[in-house]
Write a protein that holds these residues in place. Structure first.
Motif, PDB file in Angstrom:
ATOM      1  N   ILE A   1      -4.365  -0.981 -10.760  1.00  0.00           N
ATOM      2  CA  ILE A   1      -4.462   0.080  -9.763  1.00  0.00           C
ATOM      3  C   ILE A   1      -3.140   0.848  -9.736  1.00  0.00           C
ATOM      4  O   ILE A   1      -2.089   0.252  -9.518  1.00  0.00           O
TER       5      ILE A   1
ATOM      6  N   ASN B   1      -2.749   4.475  -4.535  1.00  0.00           N
ATOM      7  CA  ASN B   1      -2.941   3.658  -3.333  1.00  0.00           C
ATOM      8  C   ASN B   1      -4.158   4.049  -2.527  1.00  0.00           C
ATOM      9  O   ASN B   1      -4.526   3.359  -1.589  1.00  0.00           O
TER      10      ASN B   1
ATOM     11  N   ALA C   1      -7.033   4.007  -3.680  1.00  0.00           N
ATOM     12  CA  ALA C   1      -8.164   3.313  -4.281  1.00  0.00           C
ATOM     13  C   ALA C   1      -8.634   2.172  -3.392  1.00  0.00           C
ATOM     14  O   ALA C   1      -7.853   1.567  -2.680  1.00  0.00           O
ATOM     15  N   THR C   2      -9.910   1.925  -3.464  1.00  0.00           N
ATOM     16  CA  THR C   2     -10.447   0.750  -2.797  1.00  0.00           C
ATOM     17  C   THR C   2     -11.237  -0.008  -3.830  1.00  0.00           C
ATOM     18  O   THR C   2     -12.111   0.571  -4.482  1.00  0.00           O
ATOM     19  N   MET C   3     -10.929  -1.244  -4.013  1.00  0.00           N
ATOM     20  CA  MET C   3     -11.731  -2.004  -4.958  1.00  0.00           C
ATOM     21  C   MET C   3     -11.928  -3.425  -4.486  1.00  0.00           C
ATOM     22  O   MET C   3     -11.108  -3.999  -3.799  1.00  0.00           O
TER      23      MET C   3
ATOM     24  N   ILE D   1      -1.763  -1.642  -0.325  1.00  0.00           N
ATOM     25  CA  ILE D   1      -0.833  -0.679  -0.927  1.00  0.00           C
ATOM     26  C   ILE D   1      -0.481   0.363   0.115  1.00  0.00           C
ATOM     27  O   ILE D   1      -1.357   1.034   0.637  1.00  0.00           O
ATOM     28  N   LEU D   2       0.815   0.497   0.389  1.00  0.00           N
ATOM     29  CA  LEU D   2       1.219   1.403   1.461  1.00  0.00           C
ATOM     30  C   LEU D   2       1.722   2.749   0.974  1.00  0.00           C
ATOM     31  O   LEU D   2       1.837   3.680   1.746  1.00  0.00           O
ATOM     32  N   SER D   3       2.073   2.866  -0.296  1.00  0.00           N
ATOM     33  CA  SER D   3       2.486   4.205  -0.713  1.00  0.00           C
ATOM     34  C   SER D   3       1.969   4.560  -2.101  1.00  0.00           C
ATOM     35  O   SER D   3       1.497   3.705  -2.851  1.00  0.00           O
ATOM     36  N   ARG D   4       2.082   5.820  -2.394  1.00  0.00           N
ATOM     37  CA  ARG D   4       1.398   6.408  -3.543  1.00  0.00           C
ATOM     38  C   ARG D   4       1.767   5.799  -4.879  1.00  0.00           C
ATOM     39  O   ARG D   4       0.932   5.654  -5.748  1.00  0.00           O
TER      40      ARG D   4
ATOM     41  N   CYS E   1       2.866   2.908  -5.890  1.00  0.00           N
ATOM     42  CA  CYS E   1       2.804   1.469  -6.156  1.00  0.00           C
ATOM     43  C   CYS E   1       1.823   1.207  -7.285  1.00  0.00           C
ATOM     44  O   CYS E   1       0.962   2.012  -7.592  1.00  0.00           O
ATOM     45  N   ARG E   2       1.958   0.046  -7.835  1.00  0.00           N
ATOM     46  CA  ARG E   2       1.036  -0.331  -8.890  1.00  0.00           C
ATOM     47  C   ARG E   2       0.630  -1.796  -8.708  1.00  0.00           C
ATOM     48  O   ARG E   2       1.471  -2.641  -8.431  1.00  0.00           O
TER      49      ARG E   2
ATOM     50  N   ILE F   1      -8.353  -4.615  -3.232  1.00  0.00           N
ATOM     51  CA  ILE F   1      -7.185  -3.745  -3.216  1.00  0.00           C
ATOM     52  C   ILE F   1      -7.520  -2.581  -2.306  1.00  0.00           C
ATOM     53  O   ILE F   1      -8.589  -2.000  -2.424  1.00  0.00           O
ATOM     54  N   GLY F   2      -6.631  -2.280  -1.408  1.00  0.00           N
ATOM     55  CA  GLY F   2      -6.927  -1.157  -0.534  1.00  0.00           C
ATOM     56  C   GLY F   2      -5.707  -0.746   0.243  1.00  0.00           C
ATOM     57  O   GLY F   2      -4.617  -1.289   0.068  1.00  0.00           O
ATOM     58  N   GLN F   3      -5.892   0.256   1.093  1.00  0.00           N
ATOM     59  CA  GLN F   3      -4.800   0.692   1.946  1.00  0.00           C
ATOM     60  C   GLN F   3      -5.177   0.414   3.386  1.00  0.00           C
ATOM     61  O   GLN F   3      -6.244  -0.124   3.648  1.00  0.00           O
TER      62      GLN F   3
END
Lengths: 484, 411
Positions: free
Chosen positions: A413, A416, A418-420, B331-334, B336-337, B359-361
């Protein structure tokens, strides 16, 4: 260059194990074993291809020479001798190109009839347009005329190269390039036939298009290439089926399938793969090393893969989607059944590039006897893929204590928003469910078949009707005797 | 012909150490082409110059005392070397066997070392070749209820670019129980290469709580391994917190070798800046009726990169295995990976294995709801993040430690 008539294995001796295991005596036009630049040139020449195709093939061949065979799957196999394969085998025709089905060798037509493929146009009620590929070449395509009226092109790819070179040149290799991977490069150099399909803008293809692949000749490899293009707003549902005779040695099948969906187009691609899987001790069978990939090029496009993998000694393939257009959708539904000594390493790749792209993965693996069943997948969300969404579910069922079920999902990913979600379970076939059904008067085999059908229902329901029926039957047949 | 150690200078610093490193040069240096290192690029490490630590000469910051946990037996190591005068040797339960230095090395060839075969050979070999100081802790049969044992590994990058190879052996005897904490801390932004190995044997009916808090400098390289072998009906509760490093890789290998053994393998990545953390777990179910439960949570901000690779391996004889694994990423910011790869390898049929990854924000609706209740957006975010992290922090039983780790992981 004609082979001696081949020994036919009587169907009666097969006792329901693999009912497509017969081979057909037909006069064939076959190249000697081995691969060289010369062979590539001869194949191109036999097809009367324009120069751009020959150049493309030779490029692919040069690349292939420099590439190493990959060995990363979760199993091993005997090394493949690429010089021990015939790269071209075609049933001899009475004239150079069959103008109608009457000109196709009647043995070939009979073969397809035994397989239940309606080649003759009278069986129009079947509602499916079929392109039948026998060993290396396409032997007949049905319903061509009606399709033509709507502007749909559905023909063998060798014919498309001659009649629609501009389309072929534009799209061939645009999804799976000739140097994509070892087997794709080999295919690009020596592919002999396959299906080509173009749906013009706004056309909804009224029938299901279908290709039936049959490997007949001995020691041949089948290298076909399918190219499907759905122009803006078009829709097509495409079916693919495969069988091969029973032989003791392994045969290589390295196909490439490319799908292109332009803006608003939808492609539904269904496969029921039932190549010969080898005998109880794992002798013989097809190596099914296939590259399948679809490109959702335009906005709002959709590609949906459904596969029922029930055959092949080794299945090694990952039908994938490149979600480039904004709002495009990729789907992958798979049932992989392995028994005896079969090995399967299959799954999908969903590459999210455009905004609001969505993908769904549902994979069901059933493994029994001594087989090895692997799900391997990749979900990649690129930095530009705002609001991408993925849902993956991979369930495995084990029957017996000598089989393996593995799951290798990779998730990458880079955005950020994204939702998976990914989930996977592995468990044994429920003894309680089987016991309950048995107490209701079903035999153990019927009970197991019912439980497995329930397990796979999510995938089967996405198949076109005829295929769904076939898939259910296929699983039943495969599981016969494998349940202890 | 010897394989040339391409594009890397790491071994240059090891040449003068007097240790024969010719065997190392033959081992392949991992590249992204290897499945195990696909998401963690080691080229940067290969180009570094570090010298193996021989003695500690720097001045010790007084702040080391701040790391002491009250109620625990605190031991201090600086750059992998044991500092006896700072350690609370007097507080050890007399029944325990604690050895350091050469005395501890006698246990180096333990049965647990076999577990290293899953790991990348070159780092295993480096640790074996350059280990300078070690600690062995043996809890005899039936001894339980003692104070937690706390090892503080202070890493001081100010004394120069050092390569540090610590080693810890734990042996929990039959029916015994122990709590073991490890804090890794660095007070400055120094550059060092930390390559520790922890090996533990949990004997029949014994239990171990093992908690690691890894707080490295942003310039550090860490490649560590934890290997645990569990006998019949033993129990492991483990937790690893990391705030990342330039390259941070931790392998946790657990083998459930006795029937009825149970393992909980939990972890938290709390990453900011351009830090990286890579956790590889492998739980090997080698006996029937074993259970494992894994929860790894990752929270990322700025340009952080988190990698999780969790493997559940069920052998043919391990019937009635029950195994669960979950990896959740926030994930809190753009920029990130996140790369995650939950893996199941199942060779027995009567099992129940499940894994999941999400995975989400932060959920916009939840944020909005909290705001409608008069909570500022900033506060609402913090509450949601806290909620995400608490879920895994609550697996730590001891409240003091939970508070310390909670503070380290604060966002």
């Amino acid at each position: 260059m004609t082979d001696m008539p081949q020994k036919t294995i009587p169907e009666s001796s097969l006792t329901g194990e693999y009912k497509y295991g017969f081979s057909t005596d037909v006069d064939t036009d076959t190249l000697p074993k081995g691969l060289s630049e010369e062979v590539v040139r001869i194949i191109s020449q036999k097809k009367g291809e324009p120069d751009f195709m020959l150049g493309w093939r030779l490029n692919a061949y040069q690349h292939w020479l420099r590439m190493a065979e990959p060995h990363w799957p979760n199993f091993s196999y005997e090394p493949i001798d690429y010089q021990d394969i015939r790269y071209y085998s075609a049933p001899k025709k009475r004239t150079d190109t069959p103008k109608s089905l009457d000109e196709v060798d009647q043995e070939v037509v009979k073969t397809f009839e035994r397989l239940g493929i309606p080649l003759s146009e009278q069986k129009r009620l079947a509602g499916v347009a079929v392109d039948a590929v026998f060993d290396s070449v396409s032997v007949g395509t049905t319903h061509q005329k009606e399709l033509e009226k709507m502007g749909i092109i559905f023909c063998p790819i060798s014919e498309a190269v001659l009649k629609h070179p501009q389309l072929v040149q534009k799209y061939l290799g645009s999804v799976v390039s000739y140097n994509d991977n070892f087997f794709a490069a080999l295919n690009s150099a020596v592919f002999t036939d396959g299906s080509f399909c173009y749906i013009p803008p706004g056309v909804r293809c009224p029938v299901e298009l279908s290709t039936y692949f049959r490997i007949n000749a001995k020691e041949t490899g089948q290298f076909e290439r399918t190219l499907l293009i759905a122009d803006k707003g078009a829709y097509v549902s495409y079916l693919e089926g495969c069988t091969a005779p029973i032989r003791d040695e392994n045969q290589l099948h390295a196909a490439v399938v490319e799908l292109v969906a332009l803006e608003g187009a939808e492609i539904k691609y269904s496969t029921v793969q039932n190549w010969y899987a080898g005998d109880k001790d794992g002798r013989g069978g097809i190596f099914n090393f296939v590259t399948k990939r679809g490109k959702c090029l335009g906005r709002n496009s959709k590609i949906s893969w459904t596969q029922v993998e029930a055959g092949s000694a080794i299945t090694w393939k990952y039908p994938s989607c490149l979600l480039i257009g904004d709002n495009s959708v990729g789907e992958f539904y798979s049932v992989a059944l392995t028994n005896n000594h079969m090995k399967a390493d299959t799954g999908t790749k969903m590459i999210h590039i455009g905004k609001n792209t969505r993908s769904t993965i549902v994979s069901k693996g059933i493994s029994s006897d001594y087989s090895n069943n692997n799900y391997r997948g990749l979900v990649r969300i690129m930095p530009g893929a705002e609001n991408a969404r993925n849902f993956s579910q991979c369930d495995s069922m084990l029957i017996g204590n000598n089989c393996k079920a593995n799951t290798f999902p990779s998730i990458e990913i880079k955005n950020n928003t994204a939702t998976m979600e990914h989930e996977a379970t592995t468990s044994r076939i429920s003894a309680e469910q089987v016991f309950y059904l048995q107490s209701r008067g079903l035999t153990k085999e019927e009970a197991i078949s019912l439980v497995i059908n329930g397990f796979c229902k999510e995938v089967f329901k996405t198949l076109p009707l005829e295929f769904a029926v076939e898939a259910v039957k296929l699983l039943e047949m495969k599981l016969e005797g494998s349940v202890g | 012909m010897k394989t040339v150690f391409r594009g890397t200078q790491l071994y240059d610093g090891f040449k003068d150490s007097g240790v024969d490193i010719s065997a190392l040069a033959d081992m392949p240096w991992p590249t992204f082409k290897s499945e195990e290192w696909k998401y963690t690029n080691l080229t940067g490490l290969g180009e570094q110059y570090f010298t193996p630590v021989s003695r500690f000469e720097g001045a010790l910051p007084d702040r080391v005392k701040d790391l002491f946990m009250p109620g625990a037996v605190n031991f201090v190591f600086v750059n992998g070397l044991f500092l006896e005068h700072l350690s609370e040797t007097g507080k050890i339960d007399p029944r325990w066997q604690v050895k350091t230095g050469l005395d501890a090395m006698g246990f180096a060839k333990s049965s647990v070392s076999d577990l290293a075969k899953n790991e990348t050979p070159v780092f295993r070999a480096l640790n074996e070749a350059f280990v300078k100081d070690a600690i062995f802790i043996g809890v005899p049969q039936g001894v339980k209820g003692c104070a937690p044992f706390h090892i503080i590994h202070l890493l001081d990058g100010a004394v120069g670019r050092q390569a540090i190879f610590p080693r810890t052996f734990l042996k929990i005897g039959r029916g015994a129980g122990a709590i073991f904490w490890e804090t890794v801390a660095s007070f400055d932004e120094g550059e060092y290469f930390h390559c520790p190995v922890v090996e533990g044997l949990i004997e029949e009916d014994a239990s171990l709580e093992y908690i690691q808090a890894q707080g490295h400098s942003a310039q550090a390289f860490h490649i560590g391994s934890v290997r645990i072998r569990q006998e019949r009906n033993s129990r492991l509760d483990s937790f690893v917190l990391t705030t990342g490093a330039r390259i941070f890789r931790n392998n946790v290998n657990v083998v459930l070798e006795g029937e009825g053994a149970e393992a909980r393998v939990n972890g938290l990545h709390a990453l900011k800046g351009d830090r990286h953390a890579d956790s590889h777990t492998c739980v090997d179910h080698a006996a029937p009726n074993t259970r494992s439960d894994q929860l790894y949570k990752c929270i990322l901000q700025d340009k952080a990169h988190s990698v999780f690779n969790g493997k559940i391996f069920v052998r043919r004889e391990a019937q009635l295995t029950n195994s669960y694994q979950l990896n959740k990423n926030l994930i809190l910011s753009r920029e990130c990976r996140v790369d995650t790869k939950p893996q199941l390898e199942i060779n027995a049929d009567d099992v129940k294995c499940t894994h999941g990854a999400t995975i989400g924000q932060l959920n916009d609706e939840e944020l909005f709801y909290l705001q409608t209740r008069g909570i500022s957006k900033q506060e609402a975010r913090q509450m949601l993040v806290r909620g995400f992290v608490d879920d895994v922090l609550n697996k730590i039983v001891n409240p003091d430690l939970r508070a310390v780790i909670g503070k380290m992981a604060a966002f």
